[in-house]
Design a protein around this motif. Structure first.
Motif, short mmCIF file in Angstrom:
data_model
loop_
_atom_site.label_atom_id
_atom_site.label_comp_id
_atom_site.label_asym_id
_atom_site.label_seq_id
_atom_site.Cartn_x
_atom_site.Cartn_y
_atom_site.Cartn_z
N MET A 1 0.71 -1.15 -0.17
CA MET A 1 -0.17 -0.18 0.12
C MET A 1 0.87 1.47 0.31
N LEU A 2 0.37 2.63 -0.65
CA LEU A 2 1.57 3.55 -0.86
C LEU A 2 0.56 4.34 -0.39
N THR A 3 1.38 4.99 1.06
CA THR A 3 0.69 6.06 1.64
C THR A 3 1.41 7.11 1.37
N ASP A 6 4.08 8.07 2.54
CA ASP A 6 5.51 7.51 1.11
C ASP A 6 5.35 8.50 0.34
N TRP A 35 -2.82 7.88 5.53
CA TRP A 35 -3.73 7.88 4.54
C TRP A 35 -3.37 7.03 3.09
N GLU A 36 -3.94 5.88 2.90
CA GLU A 36 -3.55 5.17 1.26
C GLU A 36 -4.18 5.84 0.16
N VAL A 37 -2.61 6.51 -0.42
CA VAL A 37 -2.97 7.41 -1.73
C VAL A 37 -3.35 6.90 -3.36
N ARG A 38 -4.80 7.19 -3.67
CA ARG A 38 -4.95 6.76 -4.68
C ARG A 38 -5.29 7.15 -5.86
N TYR A 239 1.19 4.21 -10.81
CA TYR A 239 0.50 5.02 -10.36
C TYR A 239 0.59 5.72 -11.61
#
Length: 252
Positions: A1-3, A6, A35-38, A239
């Motif tokens: 998961m990218l936060t 990160d 938070w996870e980056v969307r 991403y």
């Protein structure tokens, strides 16, 4: 998961937030580092159109050059434009990271990218100033035209248009005061985004040409470079980093 953290760490590795100037407000300004980056949306500033683009694209992290809350706030009452934008970001759970003076000064940051965009070689300097050589001497007038084409902007030339110039000092944004330092480093012309009247007069009296190319135009190449750097870092994770259309074409 990218936060969010990160992405903060990635930017910090390129332009350490600890290096920002004392007056600055760079860093994570809105949101939760966990938070996870969307999606990531890159822009010069947070504006109504930039925020609208981010929401439409499903991005929940905006990365800008200019910070919000640059001056201290005591409330978030929605009676001014900044408070309205901040509250809207909070409602949509959109985080904000600003890389400002740390990115201006960083190796490979805003001012290095500006010098490269102008075709300067043998670039040296530090802080908010870079000084480099033109590939060949040209008149100040010709360099102004070349700069306008390179940065897609209108350039105001102050000084003698017929003066032959070889060595250029550059300072993006509001870097007017660095003209004297540029001159001390051998520059016979100085370019910045906003040139103060009394600095332009003093430089002209000293026989130096100054060029004002616009705050946005002198910083925009560095914003695209930051987006590219983030994209390169995230390619393996599939991403997509979007650059705001409002950043690319801010004026009609």
């Amino acid at each position: 998961m990218l936060t969010v953290k990160d992405i903060y760490n990635t930017i910090d590795s390129l332009a350490p937030f600890a290096s920002q100037d004392s007056f600055d407000n760079a860093g994570l300004l809105v949101g939760n580092p966990a938070w996870e980056v969307r999606g990531i949306h890159v822009a010069m500033d947070v504006t109504t159109s930039v925020l609208g683009e981010a929401i439409a694209n499903g991005a929940n992290l905006i990365v800008t050059h200019h910070p919000m809350m640059f001056s201290a706030r005591k409330n978030l009452v929605e009676t001014d434009s900044e408070a309205i934008l901040l509250c809207r970001m909070i409602r949509h759970e959109i985080a904000l990271i600003a890389a400002h003076t740390n990115l201006d000064m960083a190796p490979g940051g805003i001012n290095d990218v500006l010098a490269a965009a102008l075709g300067l070689t043998n670039v040296s300097g530090g802080g908010y100033l870079r000084v480099g050589d033109l590939p060949a001497p040209m008149t100040a007038e010709a360099f102004a035209r070349q700069t306008g084409e390179a940065l897609h902007t209108a350039v105001r030339l102050m000084g003698r248009p017929e003066l032959e110039i070889r060595r250029i000092g550059v300072s993006s944004g509001a870097g007017s005061e660095y003209w004297e330092e540029a001159r001390a480093l051998g520059a016979d012309a100085f370019l910045t985004g906003e040139m103060k009247h009394h600095h332009a007069l003093a430089a002209a009296e000293a026989g130096m040409v100054t060029l004002e190319a616009g705050h946005h135009a002198t910083e925009e190449p560095g914003i695209f470079a930051l987006a590219d750097a983030l994209q390169n870092h995230l390619n393996a994770l599939q991403y997509k980093v979007h650059v705001s259309r409002s950043t690319a074409r801010p004026y009609c």
